[in-house]
Design an enzyme around this catalytic site. Structure first.
Site, PDB file in Angstrom:
ATOM      1  N   CYS A 177      40.664  19.567  -3.147  1.00  0.00           N
ATOM      2  CA  CYS A 177      39.211  19.403  -3.094  1.00  0.00           C
ATOM      3  C   CYS A 177      38.704  19.725  -1.696  1.00  0.00           C
ATOM      4  O   CYS A 177      39.303  19.321  -0.693  1.00  0.00           O
ATOM      5  CB  CYS A 177      38.849  17.968  -3.467  1.00  0.00           C
ATOM      6  SG  CYS A 177      37.094  17.566  -3.269  1.00  0.00           S
TER       7      CYS A 177
ATOM      8  N   GLN B 262      19.867  11.067   5.618  1.00  0.00           N
ATOM      9  CA  GLN B 262      21.186  10.965   6.232  1.00  0.00           C
ATOM     10  C   GLN B 262      22.199  10.584   5.160  1.00  0.00           C
ATOM     11  O   GLN B 262      21.898   9.871   4.211  1.00  0.00           O
ATOM     12  CB  GLN B 262      21.168   9.937   7.360  1.00  0.00           C
ATOM     13  CG  GLN B 262      20.265  10.313   8.530  1.00  0.00           C
ATOM     14  CD  GLN B 262      20.709  11.569   9.252  1.00  0.00           C
ATOM     15  OE1 GLN B 262      21.897  11.919   9.269  1.00  0.00           O
ATOM     16  NE2 GLN B 262      19.763  12.275   9.863  1.00  0.00           N
TER      17      GLN B 262
ATOM     18  N   GLU C 251       6.723  18.798  11.060  1.00  0.00           N
ATOM     19  CA  GLU C 251       7.766  19.219  10.120  1.00  0.00           C
ATOM     20  C   GLU C 251       7.309  20.493   9.412  1.00  0.00           C
ATOM     21  O   GLU C 251       6.139  20.607   9.043  1.00  0.00           O
ATOM     22  CB  GLU C 251       8.048  18.102   9.111  1.00  0.00           C
ATOM     23  CG  GLU C 251       8.867  18.477   7.904  1.00  0.00           C
ATOM     24  CD  GLU C 251      10.244  19.034   8.263  1.00  0.00           C
ATOM     25  OE1 GLU C 251      10.632  20.057   7.668  1.00  0.00           O
ATOM     26  OE2 GLU C 251      10.922  18.443   9.141  1.00  0.00           O
TER      27      GLU C 251
ATOM     28  N   ASP D 168      15.300  16.494  16.011  1.00  0.00           N
ATOM     29  CA  ASP D 168      16.354  16.433  14.982  1.00  0.00           C
ATOM     30  C   ASP D 168      16.342  17.735  14.186  1.00  0.00           C
ATOM     31  O   ASP D 168      15.932  17.756  13.017  1.00  0.00           O
ATOM     32  CB  ASP D 168      16.125  15.220  14.069  1.00  0.00           C
ATOM     33  CG  ASP D 168      17.209  15.082  13.010  1.00  0.00           C
ATOM     34  OD1 ASP D 168      18.298  15.660  13.178  1.00  0.00           O
ATOM     35  OD2 ASP D 168      16.957  14.400  11.998  1.00  0.00           O
TER      36      ASP D 168
ATOM     37  N   CYS E 277      23.424  17.778  14.018  1.00  0.00           N
ATOM     38  CA  CYS E 277      24.518  17.822  13.040  1.00  0.00           C
ATOM     39  C   CYS E 277      25.465  18.977  13.344  1.00  0.00           C
ATOM     40  O   CYS E 277      26.252  19.375  12.488  1.00  0.00           O
ATOM     41  CB  CYS E 277      23.964  17.931  11.621  1.00  0.00           C
ATOM     42  SG  CYS E 277      22.941  19.395  11.338  1.00  0.00           S
TER      43      CYS E 277
END
Length: 399
Positions: free
Chosen positions: A56, A238, A285, A331, A357
Site C-alpha cells: 500500500c 488539516q 484566499e 499557509d 507542508c
C-alpha cells in the site's frame, strides 16, 4: 572482508542512506549493509502494524521505530534549510500524530466483474490495494470502508476508477464519490438509504457533470476555536486534529499579542478563526467556496474578521498593505508562496508565522525572507501524516 556500511539517515522518499551515499530500500538508521547487500537490522526498527505495509502506498515508514521516525521528520526540515544555507535559531523536536487519527483520506475504488477493490493505491502504481485494515484512519472512517465497497458493487462502472473521499466533520462522516453513475430510482434510493443508515453528515456524488449533494440533514460544520464553519464538500482541513492543534498553537505562540493580523492563503479559516478572539484579522484566499464559507462563519459569529477573495499568486499583498499588520500568517500550498514572500521580505511586518507542508519550498521562501532582513527564530516540525514521508512545519520569522 569489507566492513558493513552503517545506515545513517532516511532520505526524503523513505530509503535508508549510508555514509557514502548509497540508498537502501527499507533501511533504517542503525541498520548495517553487508558487502553482499544483506541488510542487518539495528535498534531503530519496528514491526509494521499493517498487513498491507510494503504494498500500500499510504505508508512508507511503518518499519521505523517511534524515536527514529520523529528524527526523520525533524531531519527533513533541517536538511532543507541547510540546503538553502538558512540558519534557524531553533528546530524543535518533531510532534507526531498518533495512529488511528487521520480524519480525511482520498481512496480509489476499482470494480472488475463483481469484485470491488477499495483503498490507497500501491506505491508508485495505479493498482488499488484493497483495504482490509488501516492503522491510519480514525475508526469512524475505516468503519465505512466495507459498506462503501458493497455500495459501489451496485453503482461503480466496470474497470474505471472511482474516487472515494472521506472526511470527519462535526456532525459525522462526509463521503464524496467521483466517477459513479447513479441513474434511476433504485440507485438514488440505495444512496439515500446508505447515508441514513450510516448517519452521514453529507453524501455527495460527481457523475461527470459536477458535484451534487444527495444527503445533508443539516449544514455540516467544523469548529476552529469557538467558531463553526459550514464547510463545502471535502474542504481542505488539516489531516489530524492533533496536527491541527500543534500548528495552531505554534502560530498563536509566534504572533503573540499582535493586534491586527493578516492570514494569507486562509482556506476555510483554520488559523484566522483560531486567533480571531479579541483582535482584528484580515483573511485572503483564492478559492471562492472556501472564502465564502469563512466569510459566512465570521459574520455569524460577529468576529472581527475581514475577508477577501484574492489570488495571492497573481496579486500578492504589497508592502504598503502588509505594513498595517502586527503579524502575518502564511499557509501556502505545496509550491510555497514565492511572489508573496518577496513582498513580505520588502515589508516592515514585525512577525511572520509560516505554516508549510513542504520543507523544500519553505526553505526556498525562508532564504528570501532572511535575505530581506528577517531572522528565522524557530521551527516546529509536525508529522501528522504518520509513517509517510510527508512532513509539515510551523515557523516564526521576526525583524
Amino acid at each position: 572482508m569489507s566492513e558493513a556500511a552503517l545506515i545513517e539517515r532516511i532520505a526524503a522518499r523513505g530509503d535508508g542512506v549510508t555514509a557514502d551515499g548509497r540508498h537502501v530500500a527499507g533501511g533504517v538508521p542503525g541498520d548495517r549493509l553487508a558487502a553482499d547487500g544483506t541488510l542487518m537490522p539495528g535498534p531503530n526498527r519496528a514491526e509494521p502494524v499493517c498487513r498491507h505495509f510494503g504494498k500500500c502506498g499510504g505508508c512508507q515508514l511503518q518499519h521505523v521505530a517511534e524515536a527514529a521516525l520523529a528524527d526523520f521528520v525533524r531531519d527533513r526540515v533541517v536538511g532543507a534549510l541547510e540546503g538553502q544555507q538558512v540558519a534557524a535559531g531553533e528546530v524543535l523536536p518533531a510532534l507526531l500524530s498518533p495512529p488511528a487519527s487521520r480524519r480525511r483520506a482520498a481512496l480509489t475504488a476499482l470494480k472488475i466483474g463483481k469484485q470491488v477493490a477499495l483503498g490507497f493505491n500501491a506505491a508508485q502504481s495505479n493498482q488499488v490495494v484493497d483495504m482490509r485494515m488501516c492503522p491510519l484512519l480514525v475508526p469512524e472512517l475505516f468503519a465505512l470502508v466495507a459498506p462503501i465497497r458493497s455500495l459501489l458493487a451496485t453503482i461503480a462502472p466496470q474497470r474505471r476508477p472511482v474516487k472515494v473521499k472521506l472526511q470527519m466533520l462535526d456532525q459525522g462522516a462526509e463521503v464524496v464519490l467521483e466517477g459513479v453513475r447513479a441513474e434511476g430510482l433504485d440507485a438514488a434510493m440505495a444512496l439515500q438509504d446508505f447515508a441514513a443508515e450510516h448517519r452521514l453528515a453529507r453524501l455527495a456524488i460527481d457523475q461527470g457533470d459536477g458535484l451534487e449533494t444527495l444527503w445533508q440533514p443539516e449544514p455540516p460544520t467544523v469548529h476552529f476555536g469557538k467558531i463553526g464553519v459550514e464547510v463545502p464538500p471535502f474542504a481542505f482541513l488539516q489531516a489530524t486534529a492533533t496536527g491541527q492543534a500543534a500548528l495552531v498553537e505554534s502560530v498563536r505562540s509566534a504572533i503573540g499579542e499582535a493586534g491586527a493580523v493578516a492570514d494569507l492563503f486562509a482556506g476555510v479559516g483554520t488559523f484566522a478563526l483560531s486567533v480571531a478572539e479579541g483582535r482584528k484579522v484580515y483573511a485572503a484566499e483564492g478559492a471562492r467556496d472556501a472564502i465564502a464559507a469563512l466569510t459566512g462563519a465570521a459574520n455569524r459569529a460577529r468576529a472581527l474578521v475581514a475577508t477577501e477573495h484574492r489570488d495571492l499568486f497573481r496579486r500578492p499583498l504589497v508592502p504598503a498593505e502588509l505594513d498595517r499588520f502586527g503579524a502575518v500568517i502564511l499557509d501556502p500550498p505545496r509550491a510555497g508562496a514565492e511572489e508573496q514572500v518577496k513582498q513580505l521580505a520588502a515589508s516592515a511586518v514585525p512577525v511572520i508565522a509560516y505554516v508549510s507542508c513542504n520543507p523544500a519550498s519553505f526553505a526556498r521562501d525562508a532564504k528570501l525572507l532572511v535575505a530581506g532582513g528577517y531572522a528565522l527564530d524557530r521551527v516546529q516540525p509536525v508529522g501528522q501524516f504518520r509513517w509517510s514521508t510527508h512532513v509539515e512545519l510551523a515557523a516564526r520569522f521576526s525583524r
